[in-house]
Design an enzyme around this catalytic site. Structure first.
Site, PDB file in Angstrom:
ATOM      1  N   GLU A  26       0.845  -1.209   0.000  1.00 17.87           N
ATOM      2  CA  GLU A  26       0.000   0.000   0.000  1.00 17.87           C
ATOM      3  C   GLU A  26       0.872   1.247   0.000  1.00 17.87           C
ATOM      4  OE1 GLU A  26      -1.370   1.862   3.283  1.00 17.87           O
ATOM      5  OE2 GLU A  26      -0.633   0.455   4.772  1.00 17.87           O
ATOM      6  N   LYS A 159      -3.421  -1.524  14.697  1.00 18.93           N
ATOM      7  CA  LYS A 159      -2.744  -0.512  15.511  1.00 18.93           C
ATOM      8  C   LYS A 159      -3.389  -0.438  16.894  1.00 18.93           C
ATOM      9  CE  LYS A 159      -2.896   2.247  11.634  1.00 18.93           C
ATOM     10  NZ  LYS A 159      -2.700   1.316  10.559  1.00 18.93           N
TER      11      LYS A 159
HETATM   12  N1  PSU Z   1      -0.043   0.659   8.583  1.00 23.63           N
HETATM   13  C1  PSU Z   1       1.027   1.425   8.945  1.00 23.63           C
HETATM   14  N2  PSU Z   1       0.920   2.779   8.738  1.00 23.63           N
HETATM   15  C2  PSU Z   1      -0.191   3.344   8.151  1.00 23.63           C
HETATM   16  C3  PSU Z   1      -1.303   2.537   7.787  1.00 23.63           C
HETATM   17  C4  PSU Z   1      -1.164   1.186   8.016  1.00 23.63           C
HETATM   18  O1  PSU Z   1       2.048   0.910   9.445  1.00 23.63           O
HETATM   19  O2  PSU Z   1      -0.215   4.562   7.960  1.00 23.63           O
HETATM   20  C5  PSU Z   1      -2.528   3.165   7.129  1.00 23.63           C
HETATM   21  C6  PSU Z   1      -3.174   2.174   6.152  1.00 23.63           C
HETATM   22  O3  PSU Z   1      -3.188   2.777   4.888  1.00 23.63           O
HETATM   23  C7  PSU Z   1      -4.581   1.978   6.665  1.00 23.63           C
HETATM   24  C8  PSU Z   1      -4.837   3.312   7.280  1.00 23.63           C
HETATM   25  O4  PSU Z   1      -5.484   1.642   5.642  1.00 23.63           O
HETATM   26  O5  PSU Z   1      -3.605   3.553   7.978  1.00 23.63           O
HETATM   27  C9  PSU Z   1      -6.063   3.295   8.179  1.00 23.63           C
HETATM   28  O6  PSU Z   1      -6.646   4.556   8.155  1.00 23.63           O
HETATM   29  P1  PSU Z   1      -8.144   4.776   8.678  1.00 23.63           P
HETATM   30  O7  PSU Z   1      -8.083   4.458  10.139  1.00 23.63           O
HETATM   31  O8  PSU Z   1      -8.446   6.242   8.417  1.00 23.63           O
HETATM   32  O9  PSU Z   1      -9.014   3.872   7.893  1.00 23.63           O
END
Ligand code: PSU
Ligand code: MN
Length: 309
Positions: A26, A159
């Site tokens: 990604e 996370k």
């Molecule tokens: N994993 C990481 N760093 C990131 C992300 C994932 O180590 O920045 C990103 C991914 O792109 C994931 C996003 O889809 O964080 C989630 O964002 P949200 O909570 O707004 O859906």
């Protein structure tokens, strides 16, 4: 002439034609999850890890209105250096109509990878249900996307800024399989463990490849590439590399207080928290984030190799 709705790089197209191993990566983690200039180094390193294993990297992003699976060297530079929007699935048609560029989240990446026929995907940590979601309704589109896009996502759990138990409940509701790689408990991104037991443990890439094949077999030869679930492969950062749990807890509380004071909402929440945590931990969280992401890329490469064998 109309623009293509999906453009595969030559190496990715060639690898898919010949049944070779391919791993999707990604780009939001590069554009919004990691600080410059480490983000560009990381993007190139993730690709190099795969190339070194004989696996074709397919970094996903939208450039100039065109969703791409596989970027050239300048494309990788652009996601790291340009101020690009964080693009989820719902942003794709808007970027296409405007000729805009965006770094794809797990949700958008898994969708585009599935359309291209890429079966394995590595990220850092999947999005999920945010703490306080019963009030804010903040649930990452990553979960819904995984329910409808057949890619196995290698992730260090979700996370720890999220409501991790609620996220696991939601994955169950959405019928997304979750397996622990050499672990019986769900990892929490910077931390290797949690008290959340998993139903399924796998101990080799070949076992994961067998599950992917079973998913494809159950879907049947005529099944569309999207519209069926992927899988979460939870790959804990090695214990020796995890963040100190007490320090982690302390910094997270600071981060939540800062986000609330700043009134951060919507898609800005995750980048805000990650950026704050990197600064407040004096970069310690960043090194753990990079370690776990490399670890995920390697495992994804091994799964792709087992699948192609
Ligand atoms: N994993 C990481 N760093 C990131 C992300 C994932 O180590 O920045 C990103 C991914 O792109 C994931 C996003 O889809 O964080 C989630 O964002 P949200 O909570 O707004 O859906
Ligand atoms: Mn959100």
């Amino acid at each position: 002439m109309t623009s293509p709705t999906l453009l595969l790089s030559d190496p990715v197209a060639e690898a898919l034609r010949s049944g070779g191993p391919v791993v999707a990566l990604e780009s939001t983690i590069i554009s919004h999850g990691l600080p410059r200039p480490r983000n560009l180094e990381a993007a190139r390193e993730f690709e190099a890890i795969l190339t070194g294993m004989g696996v074709t990297p397919a970094t996903v992003a939208v450039l100039d209105g065109i969703p791409r699976v596989g970027l050239d060297s300048d494309g990788v530079r652009r996601i790291a250096e340009e101020d690009m929007t964080k693009a989820s699935i719902r942003d794709l048609p808007i970027l296409a109509a405007r000729g805009g560029s965006g770094a794809t989240t797990v949700a958008a990446t898994t969708r585009l990878a599935a359309l291209a026929g890429v079966r394995v995907f590595a990220t850092g940590g999947l999005g999920g249900i945010h703490r306080g979601a019963s009030e804010t309704f903040d649930e990452s589109a990553d979960l819904q996307a995984l329910a409808t896009s057949p890619t196995a996502v290698v992730s260090a759990g979700v996370k720890s800024v999220l409501d991790v138990p609620a996220t696991l409940e939601r994955l169950e509701t959405l019928s997304v399989p979750v397996v622990g790689y050499r672990t019986d408990v769900f990892p929490r991104f910077w931390l290797s463990e949690s008290d959340l037991a998993l139903d399924w443990r796998v101990d080799s890439p070949a076992e994961i490849a067998a599950i992917i094949r079973a998913q494809d077999a159950a879907a049947g030869p005529d099944a569309p590439r999207i519209g069926r679930p992927g899988m979460v492969v939870a790959n804990p950062v090695p214990l020796a590399q995890q963040w100190d749990p007490a320090e982690h807890d302390r910094v997270l509380l600071e981060a939540f207080a800062a986000a609330s004071a700043a009134g951060v909402r919507g898609k800005a929440v995750t980048p805000f928290l990650l950026g704050f945590i990197v600064n407040a931990s004096q970069g310690v969280s960043l090194e753990v984030n990079l370690d776990l992401a490399r670890n995920n890329v390697r495992l994804a490469g091994e799964i792709a190799l087992a699948l192609a064998a």
